[in-house]
Design an enzyme around this catalytic site. Structure first.
Site, PDB file in Angstrom:
ATOM      1  N   GLY A  64       0.621  -1.292  -0.073  1.00 32.25           N
ATOM      2  CA  GLY A  64      -0.176  -0.024  -0.092  1.00 32.25           C
ATOM      3  C   GLY A  64       0.599   1.185   0.184  1.00 32.25           C
ATOM      4  O   GLY A  64       0.555   2.410   0.727  1.00 32.25           O
ATOM      5  N   GLY A  65       1.939   1.378  -0.683  1.00 38.00           N
ATOM      6  CA  GLY A  65       2.741   2.335  -0.463  1.00 38.00           C
ATOM      7  C   GLY A  65       2.588   3.288  -1.492  1.00 38.00           C
ATOM      8  O   GLY A  65       3.537   4.246  -1.596  1.00 38.00           O
ATOM      9  N   GLY A  66       1.470   3.621  -2.267  1.00 41.42           N
ATOM     10  CA  GLY A  66       1.426   4.787  -2.960  1.00 41.42           C
ATOM     11  C   GLY A  66       0.376   5.616  -2.745  1.00 41.42           C
ATOM     12  O   GLY A  66      -0.118   6.445  -3.579  1.00 41.42           O
ATOM     13  N   SER A  67      -0.291   5.464  -1.447  1.00 48.52           N
ATOM     14  CA  SER A  67      -1.385   6.415  -0.998  1.00 48.52           C
ATOM     15  C   SER A  67      -1.442   6.169   0.499  1.00 48.52           C
ATOM     16  O   SER A  67      -0.909   5.327   0.924  1.00 48.52           O
ATOM     17  CB  SER A  67      -2.746   6.068  -1.712  1.00 48.52           C
ATOM     18  OG  SER A  67      -3.089   4.659  -1.173  1.00 48.52           O
ATOM     19  N   ASN A  90       1.743  -2.254   5.454  1.00 51.54           N
ATOM     20  CA  ASN A  90       0.901  -1.213   5.693  1.00 51.54           C
ATOM     21  C   ASN A  90      -0.480  -1.387   5.149  1.00 51.54           C
ATOM     22  O   ASN A  90      -1.458  -0.585   5.765  1.00 51.54           O
ATOM     23  CB  ASN A  90       1.579  -0.087   5.247  1.00 51.54           C
ATOM     24  CG  ASN A  90       0.684   1.309   4.851  1.00 51.54           C
ATOM     25  OD1 ASN A  90       0.263   1.846   5.890  1.00 51.54           O
ATOM     26  ND2 ASN A  90       0.517   1.401   3.653  1.00 51.54           N
ATOM     27  N   SER A 141      -3.483  -0.996  14.714  1.00 47.64           N
ATOM     28  CA  SER A 141      -4.563   0.318  14.840  1.00 47.64           C
ATOM     29  C   SER A 141      -4.673   0.607  16.289  1.00 47.64           C
ATOM     30  O   SER A 141      -4.960  -0.696  17.241  1.00 47.64           O
ATOM     31  CB  SER A 141      -5.407   0.098  13.977  1.00 47.64           C
ATOM     32  OG  SER A 141      -6.536   1.255  14.286  1.00 47.64           O
ATOM     33  N   TYR A 154     -12.153  -5.850  11.376  1.00 48.58           N
ATOM     34  CA  TYR A 154     -11.027  -4.833  11.150  1.00 48.58           C
ATOM     35  C   TYR A 154     -10.173  -5.054  12.711  1.00 48.58           C
ATOM     36  O   TYR A 154      -9.058  -5.239  13.004  1.00 48.58           O
ATOM     37  CB  TYR A 154     -11.379  -3.476  10.832  1.00 48.58           C
ATOM     38  CG  TYR A 154     -10.095  -2.533  10.878  1.00 48.58           C
ATOM     39  CD1 TYR A 154      -9.065  -2.564   9.922  1.00 48.58           C
ATOM     40  CD2 TYR A 154     -10.173  -1.586  11.672  1.00 48.58           C
ATOM     41  CE1 TYR A 154      -8.074  -1.803   9.853  1.00 48.58           C
ATOM     42  CE2 TYR A 154      -9.130  -0.496  11.759  1.00 48.58           C
ATOM     43  CZ  TYR A 154      -8.134  -0.713  11.040  1.00 48.58           C
ATOM     44  OH  TYR A 154      -7.035   0.171  10.689  1.00 48.58           O
TER      45      TYR A 154
END
Length: 256
Positions: A19-22, A95, A147, A160
């Site tokens: 998930g490293g682009g947003s 992530n 989280s 979640y």
């Protein structure tokens, strides 16, 4: 992002971020590249434009590999491709996650399987994929994003929060199993980080005000606020820290 510290051993390190682009992940990619690391990242959506921005900023291009992390074979192939390009992955940042809201009585088996696949299963198999390379390299650091939502007992997304709690248990077990290989495994638990997704979907004025009332530090968290702690956990600066959960939430969850 504002650079506050230099972690010299991250220069040239092979880093893999899901998930490293947003969102938070984009700040992590930027932060690791700012340290001189070789970054590969996966994401479900096309992040070519973001990779262009990073190349323009840092003079080198991150390796973007499009991947739905619930496709485990594709995820493993991406780890292998990153290792081929940058050397064995010595820092994994799990992530990517999805905190889609849901009520208990609405959940069916398919939704359960999808939420677990995104928020827990992919974490395990990403760890499994990088561990042999870390063993061969003489060690590494795995950082599993959790989280504070499960610590707060939040309602509205029980799969979640269950996954977040499970990530802690898995982190501790992997830390124990692979500590002899000098592989450190830690969890990082952010508070409510105001990514664009959060602002667009769930950050109402009332909700933000109520959350701020619980925070000790009276500033909303931004993605860049999570970067420094992640760099610390990746670096040898934290070389004797493993099996831990590091909370970055402005002081919502206060333990002792």
């Amino acid at each position: 992002m504002k650079e506050t510290a230099t972690f010299h051993d991250l220069k040239g390190a092979s880093v893999f971020i899901t998930g490293g682009g947003s969102g938070i992940g984009a700040s992590l990619t930027d932060g690791f590249m700012d340290q001189g690391a070789k970054v590969a990242f996966v994401g479900r959506s096309d992040a070519t434009e973001f990779a262009d921005e990073m190349e323009a900023k840092h003079g080198v291009r991150p390796l973007f590999l499009q991947c739905d992390i619930t496709d485990i074979e594709r995820l493993k192939a991406c780890v292998a491709q990153a290792a081929e390009a940058h050397g064995p992955v010595t820092t994994l940042v799990n992530n990517a996650a999805n905190d889609k809201r849901h009520s208990t009585m609405e959940v069916d088996s398919d939704f359960w399987d999808w939420m677990i696949a995104v928020n827990f299963k992919a974490y395990f198999f990403a760890c499994q994929a990088v561990i042999p390379g870390m063993q061969a390299a003489g060690g590494g650091s795995i950082i599993n994003f959790s989280s504070i939502s499960y610590m707060m007992g939040n309602a509205g997304y029980p799969i979640y929060t269950g996954s977040n709690s499970g990530i802690n248990g898995m982190t501790r077990s992997l830390a124990r199993e692979f500590g002899p290989d000098r592989i450190r495994v830690n969890a990082l638990a952010p508070g409510w980080v105001l990514t664009q997704k959060q602002l667009d979907q769930w950050a109402t004025p009332e909700g933000l005000a109520a959350h701020m009332e619980r925070q000790c530090l009276k500033d909303h968290l931004e993605p860049d606020d999570i970067v420094g702690a992640t760099l610390f956990l990746a670096s040898g600066t934290s070389r004797m820290m493993t099996g831990q959960s590091l909370v970055i939430d402005g002081g919502v969850v206060v333990t002792g």
